[in-house]
Design an enzyme around this catalytic site. Structure first.
Site, PDB file in Angstrom:
ATOM      1  NE  ARG A 138      -9.100  57.360  28.044  1.00  0.00           N
ATOM      2  CZ  ARG A 138      -7.727  56.653  27.208  1.00  0.00           C
ATOM      3  NH1 ARG A 138      -6.752  56.429  27.165  1.00  0.00           N
ATOM      4  NH2 ARG A 138      -8.294  55.518  28.524  1.00  0.00           N
ATOM      5  CE  LYS A 183      -2.745  49.842  25.557  1.00  0.00           C
ATOM      6  NZ  LYS A 183      -1.826  50.353  23.955  1.00  0.00           N
ATOM      7  CB  THR A 184       3.088  52.581  24.631  1.00  0.00           C
ATOM      8  OG1 THR A 184       2.173  52.688  24.227  1.00  0.00           O
ATOM      9  CG2 THR A 184       3.744  52.171  23.246  1.00  0.00           C
ATOM     10  CD  GLN A 213      -9.000  51.574  28.234  1.00  0.00           C
ATOM     11  OE1 GLN A 213      -8.296  52.882  27.445  1.00  0.00           O
ATOM     12  NE2 GLN A 213      -8.018  51.081  28.802  1.00  0.00           N
ATOM     13  CG  ASP A 263      -1.131  48.179  21.484  1.00  0.00           C
ATOM     14  OD1 ASP A 263      -1.926  48.028  22.392  1.00  0.00           O
ATOM     15  OD2 ASP A 263      -0.622  49.116  21.324  1.00  0.00           O
ATOM     16  CD  GLU A 264      -5.009  50.010  22.369  1.00  0.00           C
ATOM     17  OE1 GLU A 264      -6.061  49.419  22.842  1.00  0.00           O
ATOM     18  OE2 GLU A 264      -5.078  51.536  22.625  1.00  0.00           O
TER      19      GLU A 264
END
Length: 720
Positions: free
Chosen positions: A601, A33-34, A254, A223-224
């Site tokens: 993770r 996504k980044t 998340q 973002d997030e």
């Protein structure tokens, strides 16, 4: 354009090239996504020709913002201003530095952290001759947080003239809070809550300020987004109203910060807030093996409140996930550390590639003991925060004295090392400063010859600060800090104390400033650096040290490691029993998301471990329900589990708090027509997931009613 989109997959390309309107990107764990965000930013600048000063890009940590700036500068060239790639709080600081004077606050206001708040409280407790203890501080800070849940108190802080008398404000806690607000106003300090609240008040009272920012920000990306609170959501919604371009990226699976205000509904229900929303799915995972991903998918599908997506990957196959069951905590720890040793010694894995995660800090103890026993280096994240250490705060206070000369920094260092300016002299300075309407430092300069201040180190202190102010125009910040620590005698004071750790921490601070100056590649002003540091949080850390990383799952959010051990996978620990009691179904879904974050993770190998025995309070330990929820074919079972214990565990989970049958859990969606035995027919207008209620507008009533989702007599009206 081809260059910019090259190397992105189809969904990432669509996200990067979608610039107009309201766009929601559901980006699963490890889906790049980044990359999509940074390429979209570069696309807007290079292909649309829009100036970076017209693009707001919000992330949740300074570390993420700095990483994004670094990547964007590689794509668009380093000379462009990327100052609006920032955090919510960083953006509010930008707004307030421009226009807070309208609220009668200076532009160089001080940003307060928790330690600064405690300094103000200590002063109040001394003035009121109250006993000080951490529990009381926590209670007052919690109440202060509740007060700052809305903006009413801001009007008191920005009023000209005297504030209400503390003694007339009610009980003791209220008096303390009133005194706190008065002191906060006196030092022109704003904490993290204030930054958002002052911005809202400024926008509300001065429409032209809001319009200026709405006009300026043609494109907004967040973002997030699943971690946004109501206030943060309202802020970006308000800013996007003029141009209608809001691009949000996140993963409702998340959301793990509901307990601190995050609400996934803004992401899940985005389409209901903004018409003609476009939704893009990034569901190709670049991080994990198919084995790890399948287990994650199997786990999270048990949640109801989510946007359905199945993560896929083209990564090569790896080892099956391992579930280890130990007979006691010691055996669990020994097995984990033994596997870590094998990875290091036999498979050549580096220590920094290994992470141990857990639901609560106390679970690290038995693993730590075993790592120490085996002489394996480890680092605990989320222990004592680097920027909360006394020597670091002292060092930064020296820089703040040079830049601003604020009262908090003054109180922190004026008598460190000792300059004979103790409690009585500080009281004299405070009272005189209040009478003269000056800062404490200005008062010290004005009255340095006063009998009260003779035979103190006042003059030397003043001379040091004034010299440093002159030097601040010339060299770098790292050079200035080095000189400040030497000139004021602070470094010598630490050396005499003989505490090597504290000297090492100061060296690390200097080193971090040098690295930051080098990586930025541009001149950094002292004010900019102090602003950045004051907004630093514990999510902003360097993870490159050669050691096994140990952390809570909350701390692990946003990180990835080749080898992950999730320890203490025990019922009542994960999911956490206190959370379940407080927030029931919502908490269980959040705890499951927490387990999902831990699982995702891992890149190459994942180990889930738990053990028998008894928890605090004497409760018998059972494997977490999250292990039972996953398809057994997706992991290898290691360690003997007595079939009787398994049945006992399943029975315990069934009889303790658990989610109701799926059809009851699902309930009805927004817009559904329902019939109530008393109120008659109506339409579900909204769902309050936290209170577990429907908001229903009944045809025969003038206002909606909140009806529990567990109310069995509510029937769906089928369309004829």
């Amino acid at each position: 354009m081809e260059e910019l989109l090259n190397g992105l997959n189809e969904a990432q390309q669509e996200a990067a090239a979608s610039t107009e309107g309201y766009i929601r990107v559901i980006a699963g764990a490890g889906s790049g996504k980044t990359r999509a965000l940074t390429h979209r930013y570069a696309y807007i600048v290079d292909e649309l020709g829009v100036e970076p000063s017209n693009i707001l890009s919000v992330t949740f940590t300074n570390k993420a913002a700095n990483e994004m700036k670094r990547r964007v500068k590689k794509l668009i060239g380093g000379e462009q201003d990327t100052g609006f790639i920032t955090t919510y709080h960083g953006f509010c600081v930008r707004v307030l530095r421009e226009d807070i004077h309208r609220l009668f606050y200076p532009k160089n206001f001080t940003i307060l952290d928790v330690e600064d708040q405690k300094i103000l409280l200590r002063e109040i407790f001394e003035d009121m001759e109250l006993k000080m203890n951490d529990k009381t501080f926590k209670r007052i800070l919690d109440k202060l947080g509740m007060l700052k849940g809305n903006t009413h108190y801001v009007h008191q802080l920005v009023m000209r003239g005297e504030m209400p008398v503390a003694e007339e404000t009610g009980d003791l806690d209220s008096q303390i809070i009133q005194r706190y607000l008065k002191k906060q106003k006196r030092v022109f300090g704003l904490d993290f809550d204030d930054l958002l609240n002052f911005t809202f008040v400024l926008f509300d009272q001065y429409k032209e300020v809001l319009e200026k920012w709405q006009e300026r920000l043609f494109y907004i990306q967040v973002d997030e987004f699943q971690d946004s609170s109501l206030k943060q959501f309202e802020l970006v919604k308000m800013l996007a109203e003029k141009h209608g371009n809001l691009f949000v990226v996140g993963d409702p699976d998340q959301t793990i910060y509901e307990w601190r205000g995050a609400d996934p509904k803004y992401m899940v229900d985005f389409e209901s807030y903004f018409k003609d929303t476009q939704t893009i799915f990034l569901n190709r995972n670049y991080r994990s093996t198919p084995e790890i991903l399948s287990l994650g998918n199997s786990l999270i599908q048990n949640n109801y409140f989510r946007v359905d997506k199945d993560m896929v990957t083209e990564n090569p196959h790896g080892l099956k996930v391992v579930h280890y069951h130990g007979k006691d905590e010691l055996k669990e720890a020994k097995w984990v550390v033994q596997r870590i040793k094998e990875l290091i010694d036999k498979e050549g894995v580096s220590l920094k590639e290994i992470a141990v995660m857990y639901r609560a800090n106390y679970l690290s103890r038995f693993i730590e003991q075993e790592l120490i026993h085996e002489n394996i280096e480890y680092t605990i994240f989320g222990g004592f925060k680097f920027f909360d250490r006394k020597e670091i705060k002292d060092a930064l206070a020296h820089l703040r004295m040079v830049a601003v000369g604020d009262d908090l920094s003054f109180m922190r260092i004026v008598n460190v090392p000792k300059r004979q300016i103790g409690k009585k002299r500080m009281k004299f300075l405070r009272e005189t400063a209040e009478r003269d309407g000056l800062s404490l430092y200005e008062t010290l300069k004005k009255y340095a010859e006063h009998p009260h201040l003779r035979n103190t180190g006042a003059k030397d202190f003043i001379q040091s600060i004034e010299t440093l102010k002159e030097r601040s125009e010339e060299g770098s910040i790292s050079e200035l800090l080095q000189e400040a620590l030497q000139r004021t005698g602070y470094e010598a004071y630490i050396r005499e104390d003989g505490d090597q750790d504290r000297l090492d921490h100061l060296s690390e601070l200097l080193h971090s400033i040098v690295l930051y100056e080098q990586s930025l590649g541009e001149e950094l002003s002292l004010e900019e650096y102090l602003q950045m540091i004051s907004l630093y949080t514990d999510d902003d850390r360097d993870h490159q040290q050669e050691s096994v990383k140990m952390m809570t799952i909350h701390t692990a959010k946003g990180l990835e490691f080749p080898y992950v051990f999730v320890v203490g996978m025990t019922e009542n620990i994960l999911p956490n029993v206190r959370a379940l009691r407080q927030r029931k179904e919502r908490a269980l879904e959040e705890e499951r998301r927490l387990a999902y974050v831990a699982v995702t993770r891992a890149e190459k190998e994942l180990y889930l471990t738990e053990s028998e025995g008894f928890q605090h309070g004497g409760l018998k330990k059972y494997p977490s329900r999250f292990i039972f929820e996953v398809d057994e074919n997706l992991y290898n079972q290691v360690g003997d589990i007595d079939p009787a214990l398994l049945e006992e565990a399943r029975e315990f989970i069934r009889s303790s708090y658990h989610v109701k049958e799926m059809e009851q859990m699902e309930g009805y969606k927004k817009g559904v027509r329902v019939k109530h035995p008393v109120f008659g027919a109506g339409t579900i207008e909204d769902i309050d997931w936290k209170k577990n209620t429907y908001l229903i507008f009944f045809d025969q009533l003038k206002a909606p009613r909140p009806i529990s989702r567990n109310f069995k007599k509510l029937e769906k009206i089928e369309k004829s």
